[in-house]
Design a protein around this motif. Sequence first.
Motif, PDB file in Angstrom:
ATOM      1  N   SER A 398       0.839  -1.204   0.000  1.00 58.62           N
ATOM      2  CA  SER A 398       0.000   0.000   0.000  1.00 58.62           C
ATOM      3  C   SER A 398       0.874   1.254   0.000  1.00 58.62           C
ATOM      4  O   SER A 398       0.620   2.214  -0.741  1.00 58.62           O
ATOM      5  N   THR A 399       1.906   1.227   0.848  1.00 62.46           N
ATOM      6  CA  THR A 399       2.839   2.357   0.893  1.00 62.46           C
ATOM      7  C   THR A 399       3.544   2.524  -0.441  1.00 62.46           C
ATOM      8  O   THR A 399       3.691   3.644  -0.946  1.00 62.46           O
ATOM      9  N   ALA A 400       3.980   1.390  -1.002  1.00 57.39           N
ATOM     10  CA  ALA A 400       4.683   1.440  -2.293  1.00 57.39           C
ATOM     11  C   ALA A 400       3.790   2.010  -3.385  1.00 57.39           C
ATOM     12  O   ALA A 400       4.229   2.814  -4.218  1.00 57.39           O
ATOM     13  N   ALA A 401       2.518   1.606  -3.393  1.00 56.41           N
ATOM     14  CA  ALA A 401       1.572   2.116  -4.404  1.00 56.41           C
ATOM     15  C   ALA A 401       1.362   3.616  -4.239  1.00 56.41           C
ATOM     16  O   ALA A 401       1.313   4.368  -5.224  1.00 56.41           O
ATOM     17  N   ALA A 402       1.241   4.052  -2.989  1.00 52.93           N
ATOM     18  CA  ALA A 402       1.058   5.488  -2.730  1.00 52.93           C
ATOM     19  C   ALA A 402       2.286   6.278  -3.166  1.00 52.93           C
ATOM     20  O   ALA A 402       2.179   7.363  -3.756  1.00 52.93           O
ATOM     21  N   VAL A 403       3.493   5.723  -2.897  1.00 56.20           N
ATOM     22  CA  VAL A 403       4.734   6.380  -3.303  1.00 56.20           C
ATOM     23  C   VAL A 403       4.791   6.541  -4.811  1.00 56.20           C
ATOM     24  O   VAL A 403       5.115   7.613  -5.340  1.00 56.20           O
ATOM     25  N   ILE A 406       2.269   9.241  -5.992  1.00 60.32           N
ATOM     26  CA  ILE A 406       2.710  10.606  -5.698  1.00 60.32           C
ATOM     27  C   ILE A 406       3.857  11.002  -6.633  1.00 60.32           C
ATOM     28  O   ILE A 406       3.907  12.133  -7.138  1.00 60.32           O
ATOM     29  N   GLN A 407       4.783  10.070  -6.859  1.00 59.99           N
ATOM     30  CA  GLN A 407       5.900  10.378  -7.745  1.00 59.99           C
ATOM     31  C   GLN A 407       5.439  10.634  -9.175  1.00 59.99           C
ATOM     32  O   GLN A 407       6.019  11.461  -9.880  1.00 59.99           O
ATOM     33  N   ALA A 408       4.389   9.926  -9.576  1.00 61.05           N
ATOM     34  CA  ALA A 408       3.894  10.082 -10.946  1.00 61.05           C
ATOM     35  C   ALA A 408       3.300  11.466 -11.188  1.00 61.05           C
ATOM     36  O   ALA A 408       3.361  12.001 -12.304  1.00 61.05           O
ATOM     37  N   VAL A 409       2.716  12.069 -10.142  1.00 58.41           N
ATOM     38  CA  VAL A 409       2.070  13.380 -10.312  1.00 58.41           C
ATOM     39  C   VAL A 409       2.832  14.492  -9.602  1.00 58.41           C
ATOM     40  O   VAL A 409       2.313  15.600  -9.450  1.00 58.41           O
ATOM     41  N   TRP A 419       3.577  15.933   0.726  1.00 54.62           N
ATOM     42  CA  TRP A 419       3.354  14.636   0.099  1.00 54.62           C
ATOM     43  C   TRP A 419       4.654  14.142  -0.556  1.00 54.62           C
ATOM     44  O   TRP A 419       4.992  12.968  -0.466  1.00 54.62           O
ATOM     45  N   LYS A 420       5.330  15.079  -1.251  1.00 53.88           N
ATOM     46  CA  LYS A 420       6.576  14.696  -1.923  1.00 53.88           C
ATOM     47  C   LYS A 420       7.620  14.242  -0.901  1.00 53.88           C
ATOM     48  O   LYS A 420       8.326  13.261  -1.106  1.00 53.88           O
ATOM     49  N   THR A 421       7.689  14.980   0.203  1.00 53.45           N
ATOM     50  CA  THR A 421       8.644  14.604   1.256  1.00 53.45           C
ATOM     51  C   THR A 421       8.315  13.224   1.821  1.00 53.45           C
ATOM     52  O   THR A 421       9.198  12.389   2.027  1.00 53.45           O
ATOM     53  N   TRP A 422       7.029  13.009   2.062  1.00 56.03           N
ATOM     54  CA  TRP A 422       6.582  11.700   2.582  1.00 56.03           C
ATOM     55  C   TRP A 422       6.958  10.577   1.620  1.00 56.03           C
ATOM     56  O   TRP A 422       7.451   9.525   2.039  1.00 56.03           O
ATOM     57  N   ALA A 423       6.732  10.793   0.329  1.00 54.59           N
ATOM     58  CA  ALA A 423       7.041   9.771  -0.679  1.00 54.59           C
ATOM     59  C   ALA A 423       8.545   9.514  -0.766  1.00 54.59           C
ATOM     60  O   ALA A 423       8.991   8.363  -0.885  1.00 54.59           O
ATOM     61  N   ASP A 424       9.342  10.578  -0.682  1.00 57.40           N
ATOM     62  CA  ASP A 424      10.800  10.424  -0.752  1.00 57.40           C
ATOM     63  C   ASP A 424      11.325   9.613   0.437  1.00 57.40           C
ATOM     64  O   ASP A 424      12.221   8.775   0.297  1.00 57.40           O
ATOM     65  N   GLU A 425      10.747   9.869   1.617  1.00 57.82           N
ATOM     66  CA  GLU A 425      11.185   9.163   2.824  1.00 57.82           C
ATOM     67  C   GLU A 425      10.832   7.683   2.792  1.00 57.82           C
ATOM     68  O   GLU A 425      11.477   6.867   3.459  1.00 57.82           O
ATOM     69  N   ARG A 426       9.805   7.329   2.018  1.00 55.79           N
ATOM     70  CA  ARG A 426       9.342   5.931   1.963  1.00 55.79           C
ATOM     71  C   ARG A 426       9.638   5.274   0.620  1.00 55.79           C
ATOM     72  O   ARG A 426       8.998   4.310   0.234  1.00 55.79           O
ATOM     73  N   GLN A 427      10.620   5.799  -0.073  1.00 61.18           N
ATOM     74  CA  GLN A 427      10.984   5.268  -1.379  1.00 61.18           C
ATOM     75  C   GLN A 427      11.376   3.792  -1.302  1.00 61.18           C
ATOM     76  O   GLN A 427      11.102   3.010  -2.206  1.00 61.18           O
TER      77      GLN A 427
END
Length: 619
Positions: A398-403, A406-409, A419-427
């Motif tokens: 689920s986390t991977a899908a959300a990452v 977010i990266q796609a948009v 959101w970008k920071t959150w996605a970068d931290e969970r790459q």
Amino acid sequence: MLRSGFARRVAQRTAVGVIATGAAGTAALAVYANTERGLGFKREAEFWSRVSPVVFDYWWNSFSSSPKVKLRAALTTQAVSEEGGRDDDDDDDARRKAQLNNELHERNAPKIFRAMLDLGGLYIKLGQVLSVTAIPVPEQYRTLFRTLQSNVPGASDFGSVVRPTLEEELGVASLDDVFESVDEIPCGAASIGQAHRAVLRSTGEEVVIKVQYPEAIWQVPADIECVGQFLQICVHFGLVDETSSKLSYEEFSRQFLAELDYARETENLKLVYRSSLDPNAPYMKRGVVIPRVFDELCTNRVITMTYFPGPKFEEEARQQLKVLGIDTKGGIRSLVKEAHDNTTNINAGSNNVGGELALSPESHSSWKSKISRVAENLVSVDMIFSIVRFTRRVTLWSTAAAVKSIQAVSVLPIVPSDWKTWADERQNAIQQAERWGWTQEAITALLDVHGYQILNQGLFNADPHPGNILVVQDETNPSKRPKIGLIDYGQVKRLEPEERVRVAKLILSIADKESDEVIAGHFRNLGIKTKSDSTRFLADFGRLMFGCIEAKHFSHEWHKNLHKEDRILYFPNELSMVYRTSLLLRGLAMSLQFNPSVGEKWRHHAEETIKLHCADQVS
């Protein structure tokens, strides 16, 4: 009178002789002190200078032959007699003895621990073994010894020790004649040697050079001799059982003396490497690799082999355990040893079988606590593990899908920076999710390959701890699924065909869920001896060794009842090493939330072994 005069003359002449030869004796002693035997004697003397005060402390304060204890017993007897006797004498004596022993352990455990650290070498290894052994060890000692699990011996200096040793052993004027480069910082260190990465000048291949410390050749035998003498003292004072201690010491001696024989380890590696090339063996299909030995660069003290890029499996396991929320501060090896120790403990020939034969209900590990709570409701261990793994995997994906979303948009201005920071931290959630599936495959592969080595080849590594297993990565393609590298074949056990057949029949009877009588019968054929020869005890013990862990195994009452049923007097050597291997692998699996049945995983190898060596009696 004549005898007295004769004795005086002998004494006078002896004194003159001693004085006359004093200078020569001193010189000879100096020469002897620098021989291997002399250096070994010096180390033994250092050991006993540290240990003797501890031995004396225990004897003086707690043994019946001690004058202090005799006086104390006499005064106690007199006091009891004057008071007319008490009904609770035995209870009071037991309490006083337990309190005294605790005080002695508290006082002396740090002294022994400090001596081990100062002496280093084999004593570090001994402390590691004692921290997880089934032999009853006072908790004050065991607690300190556990800290040695993360202790890495100090490496010998490259310029003054390692380089000269390598040049002498390989018969070259300079290492530059053979190697394009040698990393002076060791990539691994142990009690008797260390390893260095290097590049061959002739081919450009990356290799690992394993070199034995010069002092190991005399230090290890001296240390083993000291351990044997110390064990004899323990037997004399009744601290340990003579039969079990003798068996343990003999195996300990064989195990560590074998590690000195690099020529034999080289041959073992070559045999296992050749067997790994067999397309019918499980190595290739399971992605398991063995290092290739470079014969011309191997001696009695040096082994040169293929270098495998990638971390040790213990590092991979640590990452997976952190993902599961399991504390790894004590080190993954300690966690695996704990799982090993808590899963099934034996003490061949001991007065009690390790004190606790199996899983410890007092464990503080989170997943064990969960299992202990639900065990009362007879929920299977596998179900609990499955729920934990499924929940974690769903969270990761689920986390991977959300990452990914977010990266796609992320290029759009409407996406908040948080959101970008959150996605970068969970790459790394994407990689973790993919790696989790590989970890389960790796456990299956390790069990399969070791089952093949034990039952099919009769040649296996009896020390497959996580530090001897590598996650071999393709440096040119990091996204490619890694392979598993098996290294360090210093502690190898060989089994004859008839021994393999006996082990195979026991394994198969457990995998097939045979009756108590059948399992116990195969156990007896291996030579195991128990006090009462209880069929139920042998069957339950066999299932505990090679079957799945069940909820009842977390019950202290279950183990108490098993102990009351019988106890082991003798455990066959060929089975003890197989058992150790399976326990270390199962301990690794359990720490990663998998509960494999070793019997099930080794079933097909057991069937092939029986079919090959006794086709006329496949029972």
